[in-house]
Design a protein around this motif. Structure first.
Motif, mmCIF file in Angstrom:
data_model
loop_
_atom_site.group_PDB
_atom_site.id
_atom_site.type_symbol
_atom_site.label_atom_id
_atom_site.label_comp_id
_atom_site.label_asym_id
_atom_site.label_seq_id
_atom_site.Cartn_x
_atom_site.Cartn_y
_atom_site.Cartn_z
ATOM 1 N N PHE A 399 115.899 -19.136 -22.762
ATOM 2 C CA PHE A 399 116.282 -18.975 -21.360
ATOM 3 C C PHE A 399 115.553 -19.989 -20.487
ATOM 4 C CE2 PHE A 399 115.524 -17.247 -17.109
ATOM 5 C CZ PHE A 399 116.817 -16.993 -16.697
ATOM 6 N N TYR A 400 114.267 -20.188 -20.759
ATOM 7 C CA TYR A 400 113.506 -21.199 -20.010
ATOM 8 C C TYR A 400 114.148 -22.572 -20.175
ATOM 9 C CZ TYR A 400 109.771 -24.441 -18.757
ATOM 10 O OH TYR A 400 109.070 -25.477 -18.204
ATOM 11 N N ARG A 413 109.383 -22.368 -9.979
ATOM 12 C CA ARG A 413 110.164 -21.129 -9.957
ATOM 13 C C ARG A 413 110.160 -20.466 -11.331
ATOM 14 N NH1 ARG A 413 116.710 -20.747 -8.698
ATOM 15 N NH2 ARG A 413 116.900 -18.489 -8.892
ATOM 16 N N LEU A 414 110.169 -21.279 -12.371
ATOM 17 C CA LEU A 414 110.279 -20.753 -13.729
ATOM 18 C C LEU A 414 108.960 -20.275 -14.303
ATOM 19 C CD1 LEU A 414 112.815 -23.044 -15.639
ATOM 20 C CD2 LEU A 414 112.848 -20.553 -15.519
ATOM 21 N N VAL A 415 107.899 -21.039 -14.071
ATOM 22 C CA VAL A 415 106.617 -20.731 -14.706
ATOM 23 C C VAL A 415 106.118 -19.327 -14.357
ATOM 24 C CG1 VAL A 415 104.181 -21.372 -14.817
ATOM 25 C CG2 VAL A 415 105.948 -23.128 -15.023
ATOM 26 N N PRO A 416 106.134 -18.897 -13.063
ATOM 27 C CA PRO A 416 105.686 -17.527 -12.765
ATOM 28 C C PRO A 416 106.508 -16.467 -13.508
ATOM 29 C CG PRO A 416 105.845 -18.812 -10.752
ATOM 30 C CD PRO A 416 106.476 -19.628 -11.825
ATOM 31 N N LEU A 417 107.818 -16.707 -13.638
ATOM 32 C CA LEU A 417 108.662 -15.762 -14.349
ATOM 33 C C LEU A 417 108.253 -15.675 -15.818
ATOM 34 C CD1 LEU A 417 111.158 -13.905 -14.574
ATOM 35 C CD2 LEU A 417 112.543 -15.965 -14.944
ATOM 36 N N VAL A 418 108.065 -16.827 -16.435
ATOM 37 C CA VAL A 418 107.676 -16.856 -17.843
ATOM 38 C C VAL A 418 106.305 -16.219 -18.038
ATOM 39 C CG1 VAL A 418 107.102 -18.362 -19.789
ATOM 40 C CG2 VAL A 418 109.114 -18.843 -18.390
ATOM 41 N N LEU A 419 105.406 -16.429 -17.073
ATOM 42 C CA LEU A 419 104.069 -15.842 -17.181
ATOM 43 C C LEU A 419 104.087 -14.325 -17.064
ATOM 44 C CD1 LEU A 419 101.897 -18.387 -15.147
ATOM 45 C CD2 LEU A 419 102.033 -18.096 -17.632
ATOM 46 N N ILE A 420 105.169 -13.784 -16.509
ATOM 47 C CA ILE A 420 105.333 -12.329 -16.454
ATOM 48 C C ILE A 420 105.937 -11.810 -17.752
ATOM 49 C CG2 ILE A 420 106.559 -10.437 -15.318
ATOM 50 C CD1 ILE A 420 106.386 -12.027 -12.716
ATOM 51 N N LEU A 421 106.974 -12.511 -18.252
ATOM 52 C CA LEU A 421 107.736 -12.021 -19.398
ATOM 53 C C LEU A 421 107.086 -12.338 -20.735
ATOM 54 C CD1 LEU A 421 111.361 -12.966 -18.249
ATOM 55 C CD2 LEU A 421 110.157 -10.805 -17.942
#
Length: 639
Positions: A399-400, A413-421
């Protein structure tokens, strides 16, 4: 779902269904999408808290119960709600989902040519689905039937034979299709989730303090207090989200909105209430007395209807995994990663309902072997989870890549999301790694075996195609020679299947060399599978008139479509291609593989590829060719 010919679209759900359509699709999604995750209450909390009956369970002190419930709740919210429903569902490939469809969204530069990292990762995720496909029916059905042992010890010896009988029946009926009973799957699962919620509420009312587990603080405190044991227990907590990947894989059948509506209105409330009800049961009853919390939510004769509805839910969950394996196999065949198999359409109305005998037999053998070998849902839980967590981690990474390279999302925008998931994915994966010696090797072994077969088949087909194309000659040289020799022509049409869209194929040269004759009309047909589920009609077929009655037809199909050659040719009639059924002959090459060549491929892989070739289904069935109109010409290829 798929279409029989290029350009003939399957009936995809509308992006904005009417209210009645939304209700119908949401109800159907309950029976297909949420069957697996819906049966998790049968065994998930038991694996975490049924001390001392479960070896690795924690002692159900109040703080431990609240901590486990908090981890369960926030796993559902972060993995299912945030990851899949909010973000991953955005990655639709022409309306379709699934890990292969996700990888196919990557631009060629990002995916690399051939078998790049993204493709290999997707193949691994797909391969692990087969491992999941043999574990889910085993653990779900065993977990349901074990309720009989809770009712009375006298029925405990019957658990194994009853489970085996149900599973045998499940796999036997696959050949008849599920269209007849599939309509009631949604209603059964609706009743199931309502029962889950009602039973949970009855116990939550008795012990309302369990609602404190809504706070994530209890989950964090549990992990800190229990150290390594708490971390490893995540391997059991992850069982509550197994089946979450089906939300994405089945998106093409129902659409985003019905899947989300079904989750928020029915599935999530039913699951959470039942888990909290089981937690309340642990808080109320003395420590060490609760062995099977799901079935102990009811008492007396009520346990028997509980077993019946749980068994029906387990069968539906198993059916969803089996159907998913059929669909994935056809996608892999179309994309060139697996040899041809027998695809039987079990519904005259729904093209997506298929039955693949070879896959059904392998799944049945694997599932029954697990039931006999492991003997209980608790032991099977040791094998369950590792495949799911690897697939979920691969999905996050893919997805990334898609969001970054196809949609152009900024890293900020992507890195914070990935750091959560990603921490959730990796934590679950790490905890499940401890299961490998205790059964986790089973789905891993199945997954890696499938990947080995897929990569060997792809590489072998590629090398074989290169060898065959090397022997073809350019069009202009062939037609110049044809003019000089004045080859005799006979009436009718000859169709030569070729993997290349350029040059004259070896099969035609072989035919001309031995028979010294050509049909008045010759069609060179190339089928190209695109990395999309469906190819629109206006882009599906190209017809090029060459010379001397030759036509080159290039047909493009999606990986969810079937390759029906006669119907493709029928659509070429307005462009001059005359392929009447009784005057058309199809010429195919039957390759004999010699593994003594100089191609840089390990000898054992050459032998494996040769074995797969010999056991692949004949192209006559795969391309829907009339058997009495097919001529096969033998060609030797050295690899």
């Amino acid at each position: 779902m798929s279409s029989p010919v290029p350009g003939a679209h399957a009936a995809h759900p509308s992006a904005s269904p009417s209210r009645s359509e939304l209700v119908a699709l949401s109800l159907a999604a309950l029976g297909v999408v949420y069957g697996d995750i819906g049966t998790s209450p049968l065994y998930s909390l038991k694996e975490c808290l049924a001390y001392p009956f479960i070896k690795h369970a924690v002692r159900p002190e109040p703080d431990a119960v609240l901590g486990v419930l908090s981890l369960v709740l926030w796993s559902l919210l972060l993995v299912v709600v945030v990851k899949y429903l909010t973000f991953v569902l955005q990655a639709d490939n022409k309306g379709e989902g699934g890990i292969l469809a996700l990888a196919a969204l990557l631009p060629p530069k990002a995916a690399k040519a051939g078998l790049g990292v993204a493709t290999l990762a997707a193949l691994l995720g797909g391969g692990l689905l087969y491992g999941d496909g043999i574990i889910t029916p085993a653990i779900s059905v065993l977990g349901a039937i074990e309720g009989l042992a809770v009712a009375t010890d006298a029925l405990e010896p019957a658990v194994m034979p009853i489970s085996i009988a149900i599973l045998i029946g499940l796999f036997v009926v696959q050949r008849h299709g599920t269209h007849a009973i599939g309509k009631i799957f949604g209603w059964i699962m609706l009743v199931w989730f309502v029962v889950l919620g009602v039973e949970g509420v009855l116990w939550v009312v008795k012990e309302p303090s369990v609602m404190r587990a809504l706070s994530p603080v209890y989950g964090v405190r549990f992990l800190l207090d229990h150290g390594t044991h708490g971390f490893l227990l995540l391997g059991s907590v992850v069982l509550v989200v197994t089946g979450g990947e089906a939300l994405y894989a089945d998106m093409g059948h129902f659409g985003r909105k019905p899947i989300r509506v079904a989750w928020y209105t029915v599935v999530l409330p039913g699951l959470v209430l039942n888990y909290f009800g089981q937690g309340a049961l642990f808080l109320i009853k003395p420590i060490g007395t609760v062995e099977n919390p799901f079935f102990e939510l009811v008492s007396g004769p009520w346990i028997y209807p509980q077993v019946v509805i749980a068994t029906l839910a387990a069968i539906i969950a198993s059916q969803a995994l089996i159907s998913g394996a059929f669909s994935l196999t056809r996608q892999a065949v179309q994309l060139g990663y697996l040899p041809r198999v027998s695809v039987v359409h079990t519904s005259a109305k729904q093209e997506g309902q298929i039955y693949i005998p070879e896959v059904n037999v392998l799944l049945a053998v694997g599932t029954l072997a697990l039931v006999v070998g492991f003997g209980s849902s608790t032991r099977l839980a040791g094998a369950y989870g590792i495949a799911v967590t690897i697939t979920m981690t691969i999905t996050t990474w893919l997805f990334y890549q898609v969001a970054r390279h196809r949609w152009g999302w900024k890293r900020r925008r992507l890195v914070p999301l990935v750091l959560i998931l990603l921490p959730f994915d990796l934590a679950f994966l790490g905890a499940n790694a401890a299961k490998i010696p205790h059964g986790g090797w089973v789905p891993l072994g199945v997954g890696f075996l499938v990947v080995l077969i897929m990569t060997t088949w792809w590489r072998g087909r590629y090398e074989m195609s290169q060898s065959m194309n090397a022997g073809s000659i350019p069009d202009d040289l062939f037609f110049a020679d044809l003019t000089e020799t004045r080859t005799h022509r006979v009436r009718g049409t000859a169709v030569f299947m070729t993997s290349s869209s350029e040059g004259i194929p070896n099969v035609l040269m072989h035919h001309l060399k031995h028979n010294q004759v050509l049909h008045k009309q010759v069609v060179l047909l190339s089928l190209i599978t695109e990395p999309v589920p469906f190819v629109p009609g206006n882009n599906a077929i190209e017809v090029h008139e060459l010379a001397h009655g030759f036509y080159r037809v290039i047909a493009r199909v999606g990986f969810m479509q079937s390759s029906d050659v006669p119907r493709i040719l029928a659509r070429c009639a307005p462009r001059g291609v005359d392929a009447e059924e009784m005057t058309t002959t199809y010429y195919l090459g039957r390759q004999t593989l010699l593994t003594t060549g100089r191609i840089k491929m390990a000898r054992w892989r050459k032998r494996l590829f040769s074995f797969l070739m010999k056991n692949a289904r004949p192209p006559t069935d795969f391309f829907n060719l009339p058997p009495n109109r097919v001529v096969e010409l033998g060609v030797q290829i050295e690899m």
